[in-house]
Write a protein that holds these residues in place. Structure first.
Motif, PDB file in Angstrom:
ATOM      1  N   VAL A 320       0.851  -1.197   0.000  1.00  0.00           N
ATOM      2  CA  VAL A 320       0.000   0.000   0.000  1.00  0.00           C
ATOM      3  C   VAL A 320       0.882   1.240   0.000  1.00  0.00           C
ATOM      4  CG1 VAL A 320      -1.806   1.277   1.198  1.00  0.00           C
ATOM      5  CG2 VAL A 320      -1.783  -1.228   1.290  1.00  0.00           C
ATOM      6  N   SER A 321       0.972   1.888  -1.154  1.00  0.00           N
ATOM      7  CA  SER A 321       1.822   3.061  -1.274  1.00  0.00           C
ATOM      8  C   SER A 321       1.209   4.046  -2.253  1.00  0.00           C
ATOM      9  CB  SER A 321       3.221   2.658  -1.748  1.00  0.00           C
ATOM     10  OG  SER A 321       4.076   3.782  -1.790  1.00  0.00           O
ATOM     11  N   GLY A 322       1.530   5.301  -2.088  1.00  0.00           N
ATOM     12  CA  GLY A 322       0.995   6.322  -2.978  1.00  0.00           C
ATOM     13  C   GLY A 322       1.565   6.284  -4.374  1.00  0.00           C
ATOM     14  N   HIS A 323       2.679   5.575  -4.572  1.00  0.00           N
ATOM     15  CA  HIS A 323       3.325   5.583  -5.886  1.00  0.00           C
ATOM     16  C   HIS A 323       3.009   4.342  -6.706  1.00  0.00           C
ATOM     17  CE1 HIS A 323       6.131   2.761  -4.057  1.00  0.00           C
ATOM     18  NE2 HIS A 323       6.708   2.586  -5.232  1.00  0.00           N
ATOM     19  N   ALA A 324       2.631   3.230  -6.071  1.00  0.00           N
ATOM     20  CA  ALA A 324       2.357   1.979  -6.791  1.00  0.00           C
ATOM     21  C   ALA A 324       1.637   1.026  -5.834  1.00  0.00           C
ATOM     22  CB  ALA A 324       3.651   1.347  -7.304  1.00  0.00           C
ATOM     23  N   GLY A 325       0.858   0.112  -6.424  1.00  0.00           N
ATOM     24  CA  GLY A 325       0.175  -0.893  -5.614  1.00  0.00           C
ATOM     25  C   GLY A 325      -1.292  -1.044  -5.937  1.00  0.00           C
ATOM     26  N   LEU A 326      -1.859  -0.113  -6.692  1.00  0.00           N
ATOM     27  CA  LEU A 326      -3.285  -0.179  -7.018  1.00  0.00           C
ATOM     28  C   LEU A 326      -3.521  -1.112  -8.196  1.00  0.00           C
ATOM     29  CD1 LEU A 326      -5.996   1.115  -6.109  1.00  0.00           C
ATOM     30  CD2 LEU A 326      -5.715   2.727  -8.003  1.00  0.00           C
ATOM     31  N   PHE A 327      -4.609  -1.878  -8.112  1.00  0.00           N
ATOM     32  CA  PHE A 327      -5.039  -2.776  -9.189  1.00  0.00           C
ATOM     33  C   PHE A 327      -6.410  -2.325  -9.675  1.00  0.00           C
ATOM     34  CE2 PHE A 327      -1.838  -5.212  -7.087  1.00  0.00           C
ATOM     35  CZ  PHE A 327      -1.319  -6.102  -8.022  1.00  0.00           C
ATOM     36  N   SER A 328      -6.685  -2.565 -10.965  1.00  0.00           N
ATOM     37  CA  SER A 328      -8.003  -2.213 -11.479  1.00  0.00           C
ATOM     38  C   SER A 328      -8.246  -2.891 -12.825  1.00  0.00           C
ATOM     39  CB  SER A 328      -8.146  -0.694 -11.626  1.00  0.00           C
ATOM     40  OG  SER A 328      -9.490  -0.335 -11.885  1.00  0.00           O
ATOM     41  N   THR A 329      -9.451  -2.685 -13.349  1.00  0.00           N
ATOM     42  CA  THR A 329      -9.865  -3.214 -14.653  1.00  0.00           C
ATOM     43  C   THR A 329     -10.225  -2.051 -15.568  1.00  0.00           C
ATOM     44  OG1 THR A 329     -12.182  -3.305 -13.970  1.00  0.00           O
ATOM     45  CG2 THR A 329     -10.840  -5.273 -13.560  1.00  0.00           C
ATOM     46  N   THR A 330     -10.354  -2.348 -16.860  1.00  0.00           N
ATOM     47  CA  THR A 330     -10.766  -1.304 -17.794  1.00  0.00           C
ATOM     48  C   THR A 330     -12.160  -0.787 -17.453  1.00  0.00           C
ATOM     49  OG1 THR A 330     -11.485  -3.067 -19.305  1.00  0.00           O
ATOM     50  CG2 THR A 330      -9.334  -2.042 -19.739  1.00  0.00           C
ATOM     51  N   GLY A 331     -13.047  -1.670 -17.007  1.00  0.00           N
ATOM     52  CA  GLY A 331     -14.399  -1.248 -16.671  1.00  0.00           C
ATOM     53  C   GLY A 331     -14.439  -0.272 -15.513  1.00  0.00           C
ATOM     54  N   ASP A 332     -13.670  -0.569 -14.463  1.00  0.00           N
ATOM     55  CA  ASP A 332     -13.613   0.342 -13.323  1.00  0.00           C
ATOM     56  C   ASP A 332     -12.938   1.656 -13.700  1.00  0.00           C
ATOM     57  OD1 ASP A 332     -14.884  -1.478 -11.717  1.00  0.00           O
ATOM     58  OD2 ASP A 332     -13.288  -1.610 -10.216  1.00  0.00           O
ATOM     59  N   LEU A 333     -11.870   1.565 -14.490  1.00  0.00           N
ATOM     60  CA  LEU A 333     -11.172   2.787 -14.888  1.00  0.00           C
ATOM     61  C   LEU A 333     -12.061   3.682 -15.740  1.00  0.00           C
ATOM     62  CD1 LEU A 333      -7.476   1.742 -15.682  1.00  0.00           C
ATOM     63  CD2 LEU A 333      -8.403   2.846 -13.648  1.00  0.00           C
ATOM     64  N   ALA A 334     -12.944   3.081 -16.524  1.00  0.00           N
ATOM     65  CA  ALA A 334     -13.866   3.882 -17.333  1.00  0.00           C
ATOM     66  C   ALA A 334     -14.672   4.820 -16.437  1.00  0.00           C
ATOM     67  CB  ALA A 334     -14.789   2.971 -18.140  1.00  0.00           C
ATOM     68  N   VAL A 335     -15.123   4.322 -15.289  1.00  0.00           N
ATOM     69  CA  VAL A 335     -15.885   5.148 -14.357  1.00  0.00           C
ATOM     70  C   VAL A 335     -14.998   6.254 -13.779  1.00  0.00           C
ATOM     71  CG1 VAL A 335     -17.153   5.173 -12.178  1.00  0.00           C
ATOM     72  CG2 VAL A 335     -17.487   3.291 -13.795  1.00  0.00           C
TER      73      VAL A 335
END
Length: 459
Positions: A320-335
């Protein structure tokens, strides 16, 4: 009799609502309109929500030219590129959401007999796009609420962050949040806190200790004299958000940003939150060893899938860091992209306001390709990423694992291209341990695909 009628009417309202579940193409606000207990009451949806375009032409795109985008990516897959997913939204419509190639085709250096196909719901390691979708969204939210002043000093939050007599370069005492966002604070681009050989006395594989080491990290340049894109800036920004909110960064953004938007696959440390390895696009083949040439305590040697690749994030920050560590999908990113196109909200949810976005995307005087964290297509140096068609105000960001987002507010257009280009052998580990075969493809430069998307728009 009257009581009986009232009960039936009440059930007629409550029962359909309980069976709706998560809204996809239609916002929860729109659903609420058709299910409210007082049908005469007028209630407006505050922000547009995404709907699927029946045909690309409905959103001003050519179906034929979008097929050419598919052909470009499919050709890369045929030539050995691992996999990708692409989402395009325009005018509140999802024009394209397509997966290509493989989420996992190697186990170590061995090609799988049955490689795992990429799907539109495959979850990607966003790498440095984490900076935008966690820290920037959180800061934009907190600034809009008046809970953070960007001109506040870092020392205000962490009194131990100060110059020491032994520091060759001074200036910590007066560094502000805005300096971190502009990448002008003077920090080096990175410190390998996780590696005792590289970090020396700043070594840490414990999150709380890492904060202490960041606060002790000496400046490399005099603040305000040069722009150096630095992970340390965003690691520190993440800790400031935690200080302000009283919550861990992942808990804050997942509770206050992603959950209100209805996002199901955007999070830190997803393997600890119900996801399985098969849900993810794989990254490096042999952990963080760069095909065996790098070693440090606790290094992973297996093919990474569902764990953040970034070493500082995984080993020194617990994922958990502000520079890297987040995961997502194209569908979520669209929102999340639509939130920016909507000037700060989605459906009934308001995260921030237009004035705050305008502040964050204003070009830096020192380097106009930088806003507050956001990269800006301010000059020709950014064409490799944004394409020749993007106007000078288009914003976005990239991630080391092979991710890019592009937001064109003037054309109400946004693009997210997610790839797992690092899921490939290192070309020559002894010469350049950071150069993977996946990096050699045109798709890895992003601009060729972004160009093709722009060219698919009907003039």
């Amino acid at each position: 009799m009257n009581r009986f009628i009232i009960i039936i009417l009440a059930l007629g309202i409550i029962m359909p609502w309980s069976s709706i579940g998560h809204a996809t193409a239609t916002s929860e606000a729109e659903l609420a309109l058709s299910n409210q207990s007082n049908p005469t009451r007028e209630e407006k949806v505050k922000y547009p929500t995404l709907k699927n375009a029946g045909k690309p032409e409905e959103a001003g795109f050519s179906s034929q030219k979008l097929r050419q985008v598919d052909q470009l990516i499919e050709q890369e897959i045929n030539n050995g590129f691992p996999g990708a997913a692409l989402v395009v939204i325009k005018d509140g419509k999802i024009v394209k959401n397509t997966a290509y190639g493989y989420a996992k085709k190697y186990e170590g250096h061995d090609l799988l007999k049955h490689p795992q196909k990429m799907k539109v719901n495959t979850v990607f390691d966003l790498a440095s796009n984490t900076k935008m979708y966690s820290v920037n969204y959180a800061l934009q939210h907190l600034v809009s609420e008046g809970k953070i002043d960007l001109n506040e000093t870092i020392q205000h939050y962490f009194p131990s962050f100060k110059d020491h007599p032994s520091d060759k370069i001074k200036g910590k005492d007066h560094l502000r949040i805005i300096d971190l966002l502009h990448h002008t604070a003077g920090f080096p681009s990175s410190v390998h806190y996780h590696n005792p050989v590289r970090a020396g006395e700043l070594y840490s594989q414990d999150r709380s200790t890492t904060l202490e080491m960041i606060l002790k990290t000496p400046l490399q340049n005099e603040p305000g004299t040069t722009v150096i894109y630095s992970d340390i800036d965003y690691m520190l920004l993440g800790f400031i958000i935690e200080k302000v909110t009283g919550l861990p960064l992942d808990q804050y953004v997942e509770t206050h940003i992603y959950k209100p938007l209805g996002l199901k696959s955007t999070m830190f440390n997803p393997l600890n939150k119900g996801f399985k390895e098969k849900d993810f696009a794989a990254t490096e083949l042999l952990g963080n060893t760069r095909d065996g040439v790098i070693s440090f305590p606790n290094i992973r040697t297996y093919t990474l899938q569902g764990e953040v690749h970034d070493e500082k994030s995984f080993y020194s920050m617990g994922g958990v860091s502000g520079h890297a560590g987040l995961f997502s999908t194209t569908g979520d990113l669209a929102v999340l992209l639509q939130v920016m196109l909507n000037d700060g909200g989605y459906g009934k949810v308001k995260l921030f306001d237009k004035e705050t976005i305008d502040l964050f995307v204003k070009p830096s005087e020192m380097n106009p390709t930088y806003g507050l964290g956001w990269r800006i297509n301010a000059n020709d140096s950014m064409k490799w990423m944004f394409s020749e068609y993007a106007n000078n105000n288009v914003i976005g960001h990239t991630g080391w694992t092979g991710t890019i987002t592009v937001i064109d507010r003037e054309n109400n257009l946004a693009i997210a291209l997610l790839t797992n280009k690092k899921h490939s052998p290192v070309i020559d580990p002894k010469v350049d341990s950071n150069k993977f075969y996946g990096d050699t493809f045109d798709i890895s430069q992003y601009g060729s695909i972004v160009t093709a998307v722009y060219e698919a728009m009907i003039k």
